[in-house]
Motif scaffolding. Sequence first.
Motif, mmCIF file in Angstrom:
data_model
loop_
_atom_site.group_PDB
_atom_site.id
_atom_site.type_symbol
_atom_site.label_atom_id
_atom_site.label_comp_id
_atom_site.label_asym_id
_atom_site.label_seq_id
_atom_site.Cartn_x
_atom_site.Cartn_y
_atom_site.Cartn_z
ATOM 1 N N PHE A 74 17.121 23.731 81.338
ATOM 2 C CA PHE A 74 17.825 24.666 80.469
ATOM 3 C C PHE A 74 18.506 23.887 79.350
ATOM 4 O O PHE A 74 18.995 22.780 79.557
ATOM 5 C CB PHE A 74 18.884 25.439 81.256
ATOM 6 C CG PHE A 74 18.307 26.265 82.361
ATOM 7 C CD1 PHE A 74 17.818 27.540 82.115
ATOM 8 C CD2 PHE A 74 18.245 25.775 83.650
ATOM 9 C CE1 PHE A 74 17.279 28.299 83.139
ATOM 10 C CE2 PHE A 74 17.709 26.525 84.686
ATOM 11 C CZ PHE A 74 17.224 27.793 84.425
ATOM 12 N N LEU A 76 21.242 24.454 75.943
ATOM 13 C CA LEU A 76 22.143 25.216 75.080
ATOM 14 C C LEU A 76 22.483 24.320 73.900
ATOM 15 O O LEU A 76 22.852 23.157 74.078
ATOM 16 C CB LEU A 76 23.423 25.605 75.821
ATOM 17 C CG LEU A 76 23.340 26.792 76.750
ATOM 18 C CD1 LEU A 76 24.587 26.901 77.630
ATOM 19 C CD2 LEU A 76 23.157 28.079 75.947
ATOM 20 N N THR A 118 28.658 31.746 80.285
ATOM 21 C CA THR A 118 27.479 31.593 79.421
ATOM 22 C C THR A 118 26.428 30.723 80.106
ATOM 23 O O THR A 118 25.242 31.066 80.119
ATOM 24 C CB THR A 118 27.871 30.979 78.067
ATOM 25 O OG1 THR A 118 28.855 31.808 77.441
ATOM 26 C CG2 THR A 118 26.671 30.847 77.150
ATOM 27 N N VAL A 122 22.594 31.947 81.239
ATOM 28 C CA VAL A 122 21.385 31.243 80.797
ATOM 29 C C VAL A 122 20.615 30.742 82.015
ATOM 30 O O VAL A 122 19.387 30.859 82.069
ATOM 31 C CB VAL A 122 21.734 30.099 79.817
ATOM 32 C CG1 VAL A 122 20.525 29.218 79.543
ATOM 33 C CG2 VAL A 122 22.292 30.672 78.518
ATOM 34 N N TRP A 125 18.781 33.333 83.330
ATOM 35 C CA TRP A 125 17.993 33.855 82.209
ATOM 36 C C TRP A 125 18.157 35.374 82.130
ATOM 37 O O TRP A 125 17.207 36.146 82.048
ATOM 38 C CB TRP A 125 16.530 33.444 82.291
ATOM 39 C CG TRP A 125 15.897 33.449 80.936
ATOM 40 C CD1 TRP A 125 14.941 34.313 80.481
ATOM 41 C CD2 TRP A 125 16.195 32.591 79.836
ATOM 42 N NE1 TRP A 125 14.634 34.038 79.174
ATOM 43 C CE2 TRP A 125 15.391 32.968 78.750
ATOM 44 C CE3 TRP A 125 17.072 31.538 79.652
ATOM 45 C CZ2 TRP A 125 15.429 32.340 77.507
ATOM 46 C CZ3 TRP A 125 17.103 30.897 78.422
ATOM 47 C CH2 TRP A 125 16.292 31.302 77.381
ATOM 48 N N ALA A 148 19.574 29.112 73.168
ATOM 49 C CA ALA A 148 19.336 28.827 74.582
ATOM 50 C C ALA A 148 17.828 28.753 74.803
ATOM 51 O O ALA A 148 17.068 29.540 74.238
ATOM 52 C CB ALA A 148 19.944 29.919 75.459
ATOM 53 N N ARG A 150 14.733 27.794 77.949
ATOM 54 C CA ARG A 150 14.374 27.520 79.344
ATOM 55 C C ARG A 150 12.943 27.017 79.346
ATOM 56 O O ARG A 150 12.049 27.656 78.788
ATOM 57 C CB ARG A 150 14.479 28.797 80.173
ATOM 58 C CG ARG A 150 13.967 28.641 81.590
ATOM 59 C CD ARG A 150 14.047 29.930 82.356
ATOM 60 N NE ARG A 150 13.126 30.919 81.809
ATOM 61 C CZ ARG A 150 12.898 32.097 82.346
ATOM 62 N NH1 ARG A 150 13.540 32.482 83.418
ATOM 63 N NH2 ARG A 150 12.039 32.933 81.796
#
Length: 172
Positions: A74, A76, A118, A122, A125, A148, A150
């Motif tokens: 992941f 950000l 947050t 994420v 998802w 964001a 993934r």
Amino acid sequence: MNRIVIFLFIIGFIFSSDYTYGQSEIMDKVSSEISRTQLKSKIRKRGKDFYANIRKQLIDRDSLNFLSLCDTAFFLETYEYETGISYGMIWNEQKSIAYEYLKNKFDFENPPAFNKETIGLVKKWDVATIRKYETEKSNLTSPFMIFASRAIIKNGKVISVDCIEFEEFYLR
């Protein structure tokens, strides 16, 4: 005896080098897929891919070596216009790194710029809740745009990459 130890050391070094190179290659592919997906969905059609450059530097520093060849990673990423600082966080189930980036220098000492809620959304998802919070709670004068991503990696191949962009909905 010494020859056997040296031989085993050399073999171990070769295999670990191949593994590190393989991870670096996979992370390069993940970063490229993130950029391609973001640009395809017109998330960031603002010229040079600034975040890809940061990810490339992290890969070159070996800072993402904790991401395995079978994993979900992941990302950000955001940029603060007033200070010129980029904030990022990259993680999997086992480990994470959070960074601030300014003038080609990284700072890994500060806590993540993103709040736990947050990060949790994420990680799940949960795009529907992110969109809901963005609509309901993003009433800041000039909120950051957060990107964001993934990436799902299996057996050394990038299976899928998903990306969303949203306005921050929390106060730091």
